[in-house]
Design an enzyme around this catalytic site. Structure first.
Site, PDB file in Angstrom:
ATOM      1  N   LYS A  95     -17.695  -3.454  22.320  1.00 36.60           N
ATOM      2  CA  LYS A  95     -19.103  -3.818  22.106  1.00 36.60           C
ATOM      3  C   LYS A  95     -19.675  -3.180  20.846  1.00 36.60           C
ATOM      4  O   LYS A  95     -20.494  -3.779  20.150  1.00 36.60           O
ATOM      5  CB  LYS A  95     -19.949  -3.415  23.316  1.00 36.60           C
ATOM      6  CG  LYS A  95     -19.364  -3.768  24.674  1.00 36.60           C
ATOM      7  CD  LYS A  95     -18.955  -5.225  24.810  1.00 36.60           C
ATOM      8  CE  LYS A  95     -18.388  -5.496  26.191  1.00 36.60           C
ATOM      9  NZ  LYS A  95     -17.775  -6.816  26.313  1.00 36.60           N
ATOM     10  N   LYS A  97     -24.732   1.875  27.981  1.00 36.70           N
ATOM     11  CA  LYS A  97     -23.783   0.806  28.279  1.00 36.70           C
ATOM     12  C   LYS A  97     -22.347   1.242  28.018  1.00 36.70           C
ATOM     13  O   LYS A  97     -22.093   2.097  27.181  1.00 36.70           O
ATOM     14  CB  LYS A  97     -24.096  -0.432  27.422  1.00 36.70           C
ATOM     15  CG  LYS A  97     -25.468  -1.017  27.653  1.00 36.70           C
ATOM     16  CD  LYS A  97     -25.735  -2.182  26.725  1.00 36.70           C
ATOM     17  CE  LYS A  97     -24.859  -3.363  27.043  1.00 36.70           C
ATOM     18  NZ  LYS A  97     -25.220  -4.541  26.210  1.00 36.70           N
ATOM     19  N   GLY A 150     -20.270  -6.811  33.062  1.00 37.80           N
ATOM     20  CA  GLY A 150     -20.515  -6.885  34.494  1.00 37.80           C
ATOM     21  C   GLY A 150     -21.454  -5.832  35.031  1.00 37.80           C
ATOM     22  O   GLY A 150     -21.513  -5.599  36.229  1.00 37.80           O
ATOM     23  N   GLY A 151     -22.195  -5.152  34.134  1.00 36.27           N
ATOM     24  CA  GLY A 151     -23.145  -4.148  34.579  1.00 36.27           C
ATOM     25  C   GLY A 151     -22.537  -2.793  34.870  1.00 36.27           C
ATOM     26  O   GLY A 151     -23.255  -1.829  35.159  1.00 36.27           O
ATOM     27  N   LYS A 204     -25.097  -9.981  37.738  1.00 36.22           N
ATOM     28  CA  LYS A 204     -25.581 -11.356  37.854  1.00 36.22           C
ATOM     29  C   LYS A 204     -25.367 -11.884  39.267  1.00 36.22           C
ATOM     30  O   LYS A 204     -24.314 -11.678  39.869  1.00 36.22           O
ATOM     31  CB  LYS A 204     -24.835 -12.247  36.851  1.00 36.22           C
ATOM     32  CG  LYS A 204     -24.990 -11.807  35.395  1.00 36.22           C
ATOM     33  CD  LYS A 204     -24.008 -12.544  34.499  1.00 36.22           C
ATOM     34  CE  LYS A 204     -24.062 -12.016  33.077  1.00 36.22           C
ATOM     35  NZ  LYS A 204     -23.010 -12.602  32.215  1.00 36.22           N
ATOM     36  N   GLU A 242     -23.573  -8.566  23.280  1.00 32.14           N
ATOM     37  CA  GLU A 242     -22.146  -8.300  23.236  1.00 32.14           C
ATOM     38  C   GLU A 242     -21.367  -9.601  23.240  1.00 32.14           C
ATOM     39  O   GLU A 242     -21.900 -10.677  23.554  1.00 32.14           O
ATOM     40  CB  GLU A 242     -21.721  -7.453  24.445  1.00 32.14           C
ATOM     41  CG  GLU A 242     -22.013  -8.117  25.792  1.00 32.14           C
ATOM     42  CD  GLU A 242     -21.868  -7.157  26.955  1.00 32.14           C
ATOM     43  OE1 GLU A 242     -22.232  -5.966  26.775  1.00 32.14           O
ATOM     44  OE2 GLU A 242     -21.408  -7.586  28.025  1.00 32.14           O
ATOM     45  N   ASN A 259     -18.110 -11.083  25.092  1.00 35.16           N
ATOM     46  CA  ASN A 259     -17.128 -10.886  26.147  1.00 35.16           C
ATOM     47  C   ASN A 259     -15.881 -11.673  25.802  1.00 35.16           C
ATOM     48  O   ASN A 259     -15.897 -12.908  25.784  1.00 35.16           O
ATOM     49  CB  ASN A 259     -17.690 -11.323  27.499  1.00 35.16           C
ATOM     50  CG  ASN A 259     -18.753 -10.373  27.989  1.00 35.16           C
ATOM     51  OD1 ASN A 259     -18.598  -9.164  27.920  1.00 35.16           O
ATOM     52  ND2 ASN A 259     -19.870 -10.901  28.461  1.00 35.16           N
ATOM     53  N   ARG A 293     -13.173 -12.906  26.941  1.00 36.83           N
ATOM     54  CA  ARG A 293     -12.447 -13.374  28.130  1.00 36.83           C
ATOM     55  C   ARG A 293     -13.201 -14.552  28.715  1.00 36.83           C
ATOM     56  O   ARG A 293     -14.295 -14.896  28.258  1.00 36.83           O
ATOM     57  CB  ARG A 293     -12.392 -12.254  29.161  1.00 36.83           C
ATOM     58  CG  ARG A 293     -13.784 -11.696  29.487  1.00 36.83           C
ATOM     59  CD  ARG A 293     -13.783 -10.656  30.563  1.00 36.83           C
ATOM     60  NE  ARG A 293     -15.027  -9.930  30.672  1.00 36.83           N
ATOM     61  CZ  ARG A 293     -16.138 -10.379  31.257  1.00 36.83           C
ATOM     62  NH1 ARG A 293     -16.161 -11.590  31.792  1.00 36.83           N
ATOM     63  NH2 ARG A 293     -17.225  -9.641  31.315  1.00 36.83           N
TER      64      ARG A 293
END
Length: 452
Positions: free
Chosen positions: A115, A157, A163-164, A236, A288, A290, A292
């Site tokens: 990130k 972060k 995913g938090g 989420k 960010e 991700n 994937r």
């Protein structure tokens, strides 16, 4: 590519196995001891046990994953999401052993999946990032950096994943003192990397992200945007495509920024570029990239008709994208509810156990991605998600109405799930009538719902 090791579990393992079948590829599922009897293990052409139930000795072990691929004759590895999916060490190990990694190369992963590095590239392109700190190695370093920024609230972060995990809102030095080591530990457990950093926290924001597909020939295409603002503790719960209610210029801006960033990074594969839309200022900030496939990829598949996982496999084989940006047309509206084995009326306490009854909704416009069947045991070692209920309708109101009916048909016996919470959300007038912010669920909805 002939034989793919699926280095994941749960519903994404089932999803990748199905995509391999559709592409005429053999699949081998890497499982921990806890997942030996899973649906994915029964669906795959072959199964290999890679270690005990604890993730760091199975799904988070690069050595065990690569060894499993080599011993079973696999020429490719699909990492799914979570676990090692954004670890450049896995991509590098694949390159060293002549295995195709279904995702970006290690060098690209280091620039994009990290990130901090992707934020630097975004800043160089003029994409708003909101500022922030470099990697923080100690609490003292974090306090010094936060004091220098002098811009509370901030958000702490994890650099290595999403995913938090490891994410905490910091409103002052006292919050840092309470949360720094906990966040680092959570990131280490989830991703095998405890690197954390601080950046500006937007109080009234929508979480908007753009799905990207990029091949090895320099072609980069976006598949529209998604709204993932229905969150609890940065996790989420509900996702939608497309993101509604955005000014056209802002929507075009986030999509263009996503394409520009992935192009500059020479990205390859499926990726998601996440943004915060500041509803007060009417602008956006890069969050960010991700590197994937995302949990919520099905809503994009529903509105575009493009199979993202099959496209991942084709890209990994060197094929060019079979469509251009002009070919991507968004039709209707799609919503996804993540059904978790948790009790939402008991502080979302995880509720693992054996599922005695499992009846899922069926009908036009309804899709269920799951690894569950009657008798499935939900283990306590991993993420609590058991299914994703996805619907598609001609517009958002139609999709919400269909989701309400679909959730009413879901029957689960033996464990408690978050289904009642989702039913209440999708019929809530505020949620139905206007876009929400990332704080809506926790600050406006849950306090009233938990007392009813």
């Amino acid at each position: 590519m002939r034989k793919v090791l699926v280095a994941n579990r749960g519903e994404i393992a089932v999803r990748v196995i199905r995509a391999c079948f559709d592409e005429g590829l053999e699949s081998v599922l890497a499982v921990s001891v806890a997942d030996k009897e899973s649906l994915g293990a029964r669906m795959a052409d072959e199964v290999v046990v890679i270690g005990p139930s604890i993730a760091r000795e199975s799904y988070l072990s690069v050595e065990r994953i690569v060894t499993a691929a080599l011993t079973t004759g696999c020429d490719a590895i699909h990492p799914g999401y979570g676990f090692l999916s954004e670890r450049p060490e896995l991509a590098a190990a694949c390159e060293e052993n002549g295995i195709t990694f279904v995702g970006p190369p290690a060098a690209v992963m280091r620039r994009s999946g990290d990130k901090l590095r992707s934020r630097e590239v975004a800043h160089s392109l003029g994409i708003p990032t909101g500022g922030g700190t470099p990697a923080l190695g100690s609490l003292a370093e974090a306090i010094e950096a936060a004091t220098a920024l002098d811009a509370f609230p901030l958000i702490l972060k994890a650099s290595a994943g999403g995913g938090g995990r490891g994410m905490t809102i910091i409103r002052g030095v006292a919050d840092l003192e309470r949360s720094f080591e906990t966040s680092r530990h959570e990131a280490e457990v989830a991703f095998g990397d405890g690197t954390v950093y601080l950046e500006r926290y937007v109080e009234n924001a929508r979480h908007v992200e753009v799905q990207i597909l990029a091949d090895m020939h320099g072609n980069v295409v976006h598949l529209g945007d998604r709204d993932c603002s229905a969150q609890r503790r940065h996790q989420k719960l509900i996702e939608e495509a497309p993101a509604i209610g955005l000014p056209e210029a802002l929507s075009e801006g986030v999509r263009a920024a996503a394409v520009a960033l992935t192009t500059e990074l020479e990205y390859v594969g499926a990726g998601t570029v996440e943004f915060l839309v500041d509803v007060v200022r009417g602008d956006f900030l890069f969050l960010e990239l991700n590197a994937r496939v995302q949990v919520e990829h099905p809503v994009t598949e529903m509105v575009t008709g493009i199979d993202i996982v099959r496209t991942q496999l084709r890209i990994a084989q060197g094929e060019p994208l079979p469509f251009t940006q002009a070919d991507v047309v968004l039709t209707g509206h799609s919503i996804e509810c993540r059904i978790n084995a948790e009790d939402p009326r008991a502080g979302f306490l995880p509720n693992p156990g054996r599922i005695e009854e499992w009846v899922v909704p069926q009908g036009a416009g309804i899709r269920v991605d799951t690894y569950v069947q009657p008798g499935t045991v939900i283990p306590p070692f991993y993420d609590s998600m058991v299914a994703k209920i996805i619907v598609h309708g001609p517009d958002r109101r139609s999709a919400l109405e269909l989701m309400g009916r679909a959730l009413a048909k879901l029957r689960v016996g033996g464990i408690t799930t978050t289904t009642p919470l989702h039913q209440a959300i999708v019929t809530n007038p505020e949620f139905v009538d206007e876009p929400i912010t990332t704080r809506w669920l926790e600050e406006r909805f849950l306090p009233g719902w938990e007392t009813t």
